[in-house]
Design a protein around this motif. Structure first.
Motif, PDB file in Angstrom:
ATOM      1  N   GLU A   8      40.942  50.153  37.256  1.00 27.16           N
ATOM      2  CA  GLU A   8      40.333  49.821  38.543  1.00 27.16           C
ATOM      3  C   GLU A   8      41.300  49.130  39.503  1.00 27.16           C
ATOM      4  O   GLU A   8      41.017  49.018  40.701  1.00 27.16           O
ATOM      5  CB  GLU A   8      39.086  48.946  38.358  1.00 27.16           C
ATOM      6  N   TYR A   9      42.432  48.666  38.981  1.00 24.50           N
ATOM      7  CA  TYR A   9      43.371  47.935  39.843  1.00 24.50           C
ATOM      8  C   TYR A   9      44.663  48.696  40.124  1.00 24.50           C
ATOM      9  O   TYR A   9      45.466  48.254  40.941  1.00 24.50           O
ATOM     10  CB  TYR A   9      43.698  46.572  39.225  1.00 24.50           C
ATOM     11  N   ALA A  10      44.862  49.808  39.450  1.00 25.56           N
ATOM     12  CA  ALA A  10      46.111  50.565  39.604  1.00 25.56           C
ATOM     13  C   ALA A  10      46.302  51.037  41.050  1.00 25.56           C
ATOM     14  O   ALA A  10      47.383  50.900  41.627  1.00 25.56           O
ATOM     15  CB  ALA A  10      46.133  51.741  38.646  1.00 25.56           C
ATOM     16  N   ASN A  11      45.246  51.583  41.646  1.00 25.41           N
ATOM     17  CA  ASN A  11      45.361  52.089  43.015  1.00 25.41           C
ATOM     18  C   ASN A  11      45.575  50.952  44.008  1.00 25.41           C
ATOM     19  O   ASN A  11      46.375  51.073  44.947  1.00 25.41           O
ATOM     20  CB  ASN A  11      44.105  52.885  43.386  1.00 25.41           C
ATOM     21  N   LEU A  12      44.874  49.828  43.796  1.00 26.98           N
ATOM     22  CA  LEU A  12      45.039  48.682  44.698  1.00 26.98           C
ATOM     23  C   LEU A  12      46.458  48.132  44.624  1.00 26.98           C
ATOM     24  O   LEU A  12      47.024  47.712  45.631  1.00 26.98           O
ATOM     25  CB  LEU A  12      44.043  47.577  44.341  1.00 26.98           C
ATOM     26  N   LEU A  13      47.026  48.131  43.432  1.00 28.37           N
ATOM     27  CA  LEU A  13      48.400  47.636  43.282  1.00 28.37           C
ATOM     28  C   LEU A  13      49.378  48.521  44.037  1.00 28.37           C
ATOM     29  O   LEU A  13      50.359  48.029  44.611  1.00 28.37           O
ATOM     30  CB  LEU A  13      48.773  47.570  41.803  1.00 28.37           C
ATOM     31  N   SER A  14      49.109  49.817  44.066  1.00 27.48           N
ATOM     32  CA  SER A  14      49.984  50.716  44.822  1.00 27.48           C
ATOM     33  C   SER A  14      49.852  50.470  46.323  1.00 27.48           C
ATOM     34  O   SER A  14      50.783  50.687  47.081  1.00 27.48           O
ATOM     35  CB  SER A  14      49.647  52.186  44.499  1.00 27.48           C
ATOM     36  N   GLN A  15      48.685  49.960  46.753  1.00 29.12           N
ATOM     37  CA  GLN A  15      48.489  49.639  48.166  1.00 29.12           C
ATOM     38  C   GLN A  15      49.129  48.302  48.538  1.00 29.12           C
ATOM     39  O   GLN A  15      49.591  48.129  49.664  1.00 29.12           O
ATOM     40  CB  GLN A  15      46.988  49.581  48.476  1.00 29.12           C
ATOM     41  N   ASN A  16      49.121  47.374  47.583  1.00 28.66           N
ATOM     42  CA  ASN A  16      49.656  46.041  47.859  1.00 28.66           C
ATOM     43  C   ASN A  16      50.285  45.474  46.587  1.00 28.66           C
ATOM     44  O   ASN A  16      49.571  45.081  45.659  1.00 28.66           O
ATOM     45  CB  ASN A  16      48.544  45.107  48.350  1.00 28.66           C
ATOM     46  N   PRO A  17      51.614  45.401  46.521  1.00 26.26           N
ATOM     47  CA  PRO A  17      52.292  44.904  45.314  1.00 26.26           C
ATOM     48  C   PRO A  17      52.091  43.414  45.062  1.00 26.26           C
ATOM     49  O   PRO A  17      52.499  42.909  44.019  1.00 26.26           O
ATOM     50  CB  PRO A  17      53.768  45.218  45.597  1.00 26.26           C
ATOM     51  N   HIS A  18      51.467  42.699  46.017  1.00 29.45           N
ATOM     52  CA  HIS A  18      51.207  41.269  45.838  1.00 29.45           C
ATOM     53  C   HIS A  18      49.941  41.009  45.024  1.00 29.45           C
ATOM     54  O   HIS A  18      49.636  39.862  44.700  1.00 29.45           O
ATOM     55  CB  HIS A  18      51.079  40.573  47.200  1.00 29.45           C
ATOM     56  N   LEU A  19      49.193  42.042  44.702  1.00 23.40           N
ATOM     57  CA  LEU A  19      47.965  41.894  43.931  1.00 23.40           C
ATOM     58  C   LEU A  19      48.273  41.356  42.535  1.00 23.40           C
ATOM     59  O   LEU A  19      49.147  41.874  41.845  1.00 23.40           O
ATOM     60  CB  LEU A  19      47.259  43.244  43.808  1.00 23.40           C
ATOM     61  N   VAL A  20      47.551  40.301  42.124  1.00 22.60           N
ATOM     62  CA  VAL A  20      47.742  39.752  40.767  1.00 22.60           C
ATOM     63  C   VAL A  20      46.435  39.683  39.989  1.00 22.60           C
ATOM     64  O   VAL A  20      46.457  39.408  38.780  1.00 22.60           O
ATOM     65  CB  VAL A  20      48.380  38.347  40.802  1.00 22.60           C
ATOM     66  N   GLY A  21      45.297  39.920  40.637  1.00 17.54           N
ATOM     67  CA  GLY A  21      44.045  39.855  39.899  1.00 17.54           C
ATOM     68  C   GLY A  21      42.838  40.084  40.791  1.00 17.54           C
ATOM     69  O   GLY A  21      42.962  40.442  41.963  1.00 17.54           O
ATOM     70  N   TRP A  22      41.666  39.866  40.189  1.00 23.67           N
ATOM     71  CA  TRP A  22      40.405  40.063  40.911  1.00 23.67           C
ATOM     72  C   TRP A  22      39.432  38.977  40.479  1.00 23.67           C
ATOM     73  O   TRP A  22      39.279  38.705  39.282  1.00 23.67           O
ATOM     74  CB  TRP A  22      39.819  41.428  40.581  1.00 23.67           C
ATOM     75  N   ILE A  23      38.764  38.344  41.447  1.00 20.98           N
ATOM     76  CA  ILE A  23      37.801  37.292  41.140  1.00 20.98           C
ATOM     77  C   ILE A  23      36.409  37.695  41.584  1.00 20.98           C
ATOM     78  O   ILE A  23      36.227  38.279  42.660  1.00 20.98           O
ATOM     79  CB  ILE A  23      38.218  35.946  41.790  1.00 20.98           C
ATOM     80  N   GLN A  24      35.429  37.380  40.730  1.00 22.58           N
ATOM     81  CA  GLN A  24      34.043  37.723  41.039  1.00 22.58           C
ATOM     82  C   GLN A  24      33.114  36.676  40.418  1.00 22.58           C
ATOM     83  O   GLN A  24      33.344  36.232  39.294  1.00 22.58           O
ATOM     84  CB  GLN A  24      33.682  39.111  40.500  1.00 22.58           C
ATOM     85  N   ILE A  25      32.079  36.300  41.166  1.00 18.00           N
ATOM     86  CA  ILE A  25      31.023  35.441  40.645  1.00 18.00           C
ATOM     87  C   ILE A  25      29.701  36.135  40.957  1.00 18.00           C
ATOM     88  O   ILE A  25      29.340  36.297  42.130  1.00 18.00           O
ATOM     89  CB  ILE A  25      31.049  34.034  41.267  1.00 18.00           C
ATOM     90  N   GLU A  26      28.995  36.556  39.926  1.00 19.21           N
ATOM     91  CA  GLU A  26      27.727  37.247  40.111  1.00 19.21           C
ATOM     92  C   GLU A  26      26.751  36.370  40.880  1.00 19.21           C
ATOM     93  O   GLU A  26      26.667  35.162  40.660  1.00 19.21           O
ATOM     94  CB  GLU A  26      27.117  37.612  38.751  1.00 19.21           C
ATOM     95  N   GLY A  27      26.004  36.989  41.793  1.00 19.82           N
ATOM     96  CA  GLY A  27      25.016  36.261  42.568  1.00 19.82           C
ATOM     97  C   GLY A  27      25.581  35.575  43.791  1.00 19.82           C
ATOM     98  O   GLY A  27      24.875  34.821  44.467  1.00 19.82           O
ATOM     99  N   THR A  28      26.874  35.808  44.086  1.00 21.97           N
ATOM    100  CA  THR A  28      27.512  35.266  45.288  1.00 21.97           C
ATOM    101  C   THR A  28      28.251  36.397  45.993  1.00 21.97           C
ATOM    102  O   THR A  28      28.336  37.514  45.491  1.00 21.97           O
ATOM    103  CB  THR A  28      28.521  34.142  44.951  1.00 21.97           C
ATOM    104  N   THR A  29      28.811  36.074  47.161  1.00 17.67           N
ATOM    105  CA  THR A  29      29.612  37.074  47.884  1.00 17.67           C
ATOM    106  C   THR A  29      31.044  37.141  47.358  1.00 17.67           C
ATOM    107  O   THR A  29      31.827  37.957  47.828  1.00 17.67           O
ATOM    108  CB  THR A  29      29.657  36.731  49.385  1.00 17.67           C
ATOM    109  N   ILE A  30      31.377  36.283  46.406  1.00 17.39           N
ATOM    110  CA  ILE A  30      32.754  36.258  45.892  1.00 17.39           C
ATOM    111  C   ILE A  30      33.003  37.467  45.007  1.00 17.39           C
ATOM    112  O   ILE A  30      32.478  37.573  43.892  1.00 17.39           O
ATOM    113  CB  ILE A  30      33.031  34.945  45.135  1.00 17.39           C
ATOM    114  N   ASN A  31      33.793  38.384  45.525  1.00 13.42           N
ATOM    115  CA  ASN A  31      34.134  39.636  44.831  1.00 13.42           C
ATOM    116  C   ASN A  31      35.379  40.177  45.527  1.00 13.42           C
ATOM    117  O   ASN A  31      35.312  41.128  46.294  1.00 13.42           O
ATOM    118  CB  ASN A  31      32.969  40.616  44.917  1.00 13.42           C
TER     119      ASN A  31
END
Length: 270
Positions: free
Chosen positions: A80-103
Motif C-alpha cells: 500500500e505504500y510502494a506507489n506513494l514512495l515513488s511519488q515522494n521519497p520522503h515518505l517514512v510511514g503512515w499514521i491512523q487513529i480509528e474514529g478520528t480524521t487522523i489518517n
C-alpha cells in the motif's frame, strides 16, 4: 458642514463595505484551500485503503504460504505504500487513529527538519502541512518516534488529538496505528498531557529519542505519567518502543498537547 459630514459618512461606509468584502473573500479562499488540501489527503488515504483491501483479498484466496525468494533477505515495502514512495521519497510511514480524521502519510527530511511544516505531501505550499517525523529519529530503530502535526480547527490534521483531553474519548480510542514502510504497528496510549514549550522549567519531551539506559527510559515514562491529564493504567518498560504525537494547544502561548503510546506486541493487542 452637514454636506461634508454626509460625504465623510458615505466614504466611511464604502470603506467598511470594501473591507468586509475583502475579509469575506479571504475567509472563503482560506477555507476553500483547506478543504482542497483535506480532500487531497483523503484521496491518498483512499489509494492506501484500496491496495490494502486488494492485498487482504489476495492473501485470503491464497492457500499456499508465501515465502520470499531464495537469498532475498531484504524486507519488502508494504504494497500500500510502494506507489506513494515513488511519488515522494520522503515518505517514512503512515499514521491512523480509528474514529478520528487522523489518517495521513508521515514524512521526514533530516537535512531540513521543518520542511513539511507548511508543505503538502506533493511539496506545494500548505497551511495544513503534512505530519512529519523529528529529524533525529530513526523510524526503524529509535526508542521514541516523535511525530508533529498542525492543530487545524474542525478536527483536521492533529487538531483531532484535542479530543483526548476527554477521558471518555480516550477509553474508546486507545490505539494508534503507525506503519513504517516495511512493518505494520499498533501503539497503546499511556499518557496525554499539556505543556508549555520552550520554557526553562518545561519538560523537554522532544529531547527523548533514544534511551541512554534503563533509568533514563523509566524517567521519561514516569514524567509523562505524572503530567498526564488522567491515569490510563498503562505504562512502559525499558525495551518497549514509544511513539509521541505533538501538536499546538492554544489555551496558553507556546502550548502543546502531547500523546504518548507504547508499541503492542502481536498477540498482546487489547
Amino acid at each position: 458642514m452637514k454636506k461634508y459630514q454626509k460625504y465623510i459618512c458615505l466614504f466611511a461606509a464604502v470603506c467598511l463595505l470594501g473591507t468586509a468584502a475583502l475579509c469575506g473573500r479571504y475567509l472563503y479562499s482560506h477555507y476553500a484551500r483547506q478543504n482542497d488540501e483535506a480532500n487531497a489527503f483523503e484521496e491518498i488515504a483512499g489509494q492506501v485503503r484500496q491496495i490494502q483491501k486488494a492485498a487482504a483479498e489476495e492473501e485470503e484466496s491464497s492457500t499456499a504460504p508465501q515465502t520470499p525468494p531464495a537469498g532475498d533477505t531484504a524486507p519488502a515495502i508494504l504494497p500500500e505504500y510502494a506507489n506513494l514512495l515513488s511519488q515522494n521519497p520522503h515518505l517514512v510511514g503512515w499514521i491512523q487513529i480509528e474514529g478520528t480524521t487522523i489518517n495521513y502519510p508521515v514524512v521526514q527530511t533530516p537535512q531540513e527538519p521543518d520542511y513539511y511544516l507548511k508543505r503538502s505531501f506533493d511539496g506545494e505550499y500548505s497551511k495544513m502541512g503534512t505530519p512529519y517525523l523529528q529529524a533525529d529519529c530513526d523510524v526503524a530503530r529509535s526508542d521514541n518516534l516523535l511525530i508533529y502535526g498542525h492543530h487545524i480547527k474542525g478536527g483536521k490534521m492533529f487538531g483531532a488529538l484535542m479530543d483526548y483531553t476527554d477521558r471518555d474519548f480516550y477509553e474508546e480510542h486507545k490505539i494508534i496505528c503507525f506503519d513504517t514502510l516495511m512493518q505494520r504497528g499498533q501503539y497503546e496510549i499511556l499518557a496525554v498531557f499539556k505543556i508549555t514549550a520552550y520554557r526553562e522549567e518545561s519538560f523537554r519531551y522532544y529531547d527523548f529519542v533514544n534511551a541512554k539506559d534503563e533509568e533514563s527510559f523509566r524517567a521519561y515514562v514516569e514524567t509523562c505519567k505524572e503530567l498526564s491529564l488522567y491515569d490510563t493504567g498503562i505504562t512502559a518498560e525499558y525495551g518497549d518502543r514509544l511513539i509521541t504525537l505533538s501538536t499546538c494547544e492554544y489555551s496558553v502561548k507556546d502550548g502543546r498537547l502531547v500523546v504518548v503510546a507504547k508499541e503492542i506486541e502481536p498477540g498482546n493487542q487489547p
